[in-house]
Write a protein that holds these residues in place. Structure first.
Motif, short mmCIF file in Angstrom:
data_model
loop_
_atom_site.label_atom_id
_atom_site.label_comp_id
_atom_site.label_asym_id
_atom_site.label_seq_id
_atom_site.Cartn_x
_atom_site.Cartn_y
_atom_site.Cartn_z
N ARG A 194 36.53 44.31 48.70
CA ARG A 194 35.44 44.24 47.89
C ARG A 194 34.20 44.70 48.11
N GLN A 224 28.97 43.91 45.34
CA GLN A 224 29.18 42.87 46.32
C GLN A 224 28.34 43.18 47.50
N ALA A 252 39.69 35.85 46.50
CA ALA A 252 38.44 35.63 45.70
C ALA A 252 38.73 35.82 44.05
N ARG A 255 39.66 32.31 43.31
CA ARG A 255 38.48 31.29 43.01
C ARG A 255 37.60 31.70 41.87
N GLU A 257 35.97 34.38 41.68
CA GLU A 257 34.72 35.35 41.98
C GLU A 257 35.34 36.91 41.90
N GLU A 301 35.92 45.46 36.71
CA GLU A 301 36.04 43.95 36.99
C GLU A 301 37.50 43.93 37.34
N ASN A 303 40.17 41.08 37.84
CA ASN A 303 40.12 39.58 37.33
C ASN A 303 41.38 38.78 37.38
#
Length: 493
Positions: A194, A224, A252, A255, A257, A301, A303
């Motif tokens: 990331r 990040q 991540a 979660r 994030e 992104e 996801n």
């Protein structure tokens, strides 16, 4: 003990024909695209793709995730690709990260470039952008790729990675100096997947509705922040938690994030290429931002995690030959070789019907071909005819090529790239060194010295060539490295 290998005659193809030039692929004129008639190149790449089964020859160790690319700027003035046509438009993606040299069971926290292979599931078909976390590469001609990777893999006699092999090749290949400087700097061991940038690395063609042509480079800037691992911490982590990077990405996303990258492009009008100060299609060089400032065009992104790593990560396939209308190749000789090699590797490793797997098949449109049969063919075409043209109905060709024609000139032959005013293997490596703060320079010299010092004691010639390349990049760089290597090799004797 060092064993001298005697030359036994001319290099030949598998059929015994002599190879006239093993350094430069055959092109259509000076600087033109690589020709399929270069059978020495095709045989070399095809043989290389089949040297290991069943894992990937390179980029075997990988992790992936699904996501979304959101276009934040209409770029239709430069390309007619539909997924880049309207600000706010979203396209589903799948991104596979990987190390390069290690095998499937190797550790994540090691010094190695990271693959950054991104699949866009567009309404015009899948578009694959197969890059790295570095904007440059070690070599500029695909004919040298099998040789380069052999130096990174296990030696045929010792069964281990050998410093002699790596530094012998890099020392004899001055073009690698820029990438090696990058690799042994702080960014050579990212803290996580990331916390690193991604790059398309190659130069690609964009063409718009009016037929105008532009050359483009892609940049994916992590939101990040860049984070890297110190050498000592990475060594501990690689042994204690070999799956550290894969786990970090998966957890991540679990979660919520979701990691993101800001997508930028550099755009060069086609007419600039011939007179630019260096060859803009040379993969060992970057385009300075002051010449072609990056333009922000979108956001990526991640996801959603794969449900099954083998089905969706290991069996995922990416090919730089997977273009959509409005995007195409450039005369970059490394890219030209990859256009063949990646698809060939997938057909061998996963199978002729790898494109039928859910992770690889188009998601926003439907594939319509006359390809049939082969291992794992699912009969999806049923009784439809398997040839074209036919009078029974079925898909037909379109009238417009995906990309625009590239002018060529001169005779066919094994050409080096055309000369530009600043074509040089060392300038950008030196620029990179001089950009670094002093503490980063110190770490770079230490990392390189420790690596070069591992060369066999009786092969000072390999050491001298390697250090000499960095000296040509920057005198201070070379002087400091030479002193550090001599001190370490003196201790090793």
């Amino acid at each position: 003990m060092h064993v001298t290998v005697q030359e036994t005659g001319p290099l030949t193809t598998e059929s015994g024909a002599p190879v006239a030039d093993n350094q430069n692929s055959e092109t259509a004129g000076l600087g033109g695209p690589v020709l399929i008639q270069d059978q020495s190149l095709l045989e070399k790449l095809a043989h290389f793709n089949r040297e290991r089964i069943p894992e990937r020859i390179v980029h075997a160790r990988g992790a992936g995730a699904y996501g979304t690319f959101t276009l934040t700027r209409d770029v239709s003035r430069w390309t007619r690709a539909k997924f880049l046509s309207e600000a706010g438009k979203q396209t589903e993606t799948f991104l596979r990260f990987s190390t390069v040299a290690g095998n499937l069971g190797s550790a994540d926290a090691v010094r190695d470039p990271r693959g950054f292979a991104l699949k866009f599931y567009t309404e015009e078909g899948n578009y694959d952008l197969v890059g790295n976390n570095t904007p440059v590469f070690f070599i500029k001609d695909a004919g040298k790729f099998p040789d380069f990777i052999h130096t990174q893999k296990r030696d045929p006699y010792t069964g281990s990675q050998e410093p002699d092999n790596m530094w012998d090749f890099w020392g004899l290949s001055p073009e690698s100096t820029h990438q090696v400087t990058w690799l042994f700097g702080d960014r050579g061991i990212p803290a996580s997947l990331r916390h690193m940038n991604g790059y398309g690395s190659h130069t690609y063609q964009w063409n718009n509705e009016a037929g105008e042509v532009f050359w483009v480079k892609y940049h994916f800037k992590t939101n990040q922040g860049i984070e890297n691992l110190p050498v000592e911490e990475a060594a501990v982590l690689a042994g204690a938690d070999p799956d550290s990077h894969q786990r970090d990405l998966r957890e991540a996303i679990e979660r919520g994030e979701f990691p993101t990258w800001t997508v930028q492009v550099q755009i060069m009008p086609a007419a600039d290429a011939a007179t630019y100060r260096f060859n803009p299609f040379d993969l060992t060089k970057v385009w300075p931002h002051e010449d072609y400032p990056p333009i922000e065009i979108g956001k990526l992104e991640l996801n959603r995690n794969p449900e099954n790593v083998f089905a969706e990560v290991e069996q995922s396939i990416f090919s730089p030959a997977h273009f959509v209308p409005g995007i195409g190749p450039s005369p970059d000789k490394m890219l030209q070789g990859r256009l063949f090699a990646y698809g060939d590797a997938h057909r061998y490793r996963v199978g002729i019907n790898a494109d039928h797997l859910p992770v690889n098949t188009p998601h926003a449109t439907e594939s319509q071909t006359y390809g049939r049969d082969g291992a794992l063919y699912d009969g999806r075409h049923r009784r439809a005819k398997n040839y074209e043209p036919n009078s029974f109905g079925g898909p037909v060709q379109t009238d417009r090529p995906l990309w625009s024609a590239t002018p060529v000139n001169g005779d066919t032959g094994n050409h080096e790239a055309p000369l530009h005013a600043e074509d040089n293997d060392f300038v950008q490596a030196g620029d990179l060194y001089r950009l670094m703060p002093q503490d980063a320079k110190d770490r770079l010299v230490t990392n390189l010295a420790n690596a070069i010092a591992g060369v066999s004691a009786d092969r000072d010639d390999i050491v001298d060539r390697a250090v000499g390349n960095f000296s040509q990049a920057d005198a201070d760089f070379g002087r400091r490295l030479e002193l550090a290597v001599k001190e370490l090799r003196g201790q090793h004797r």
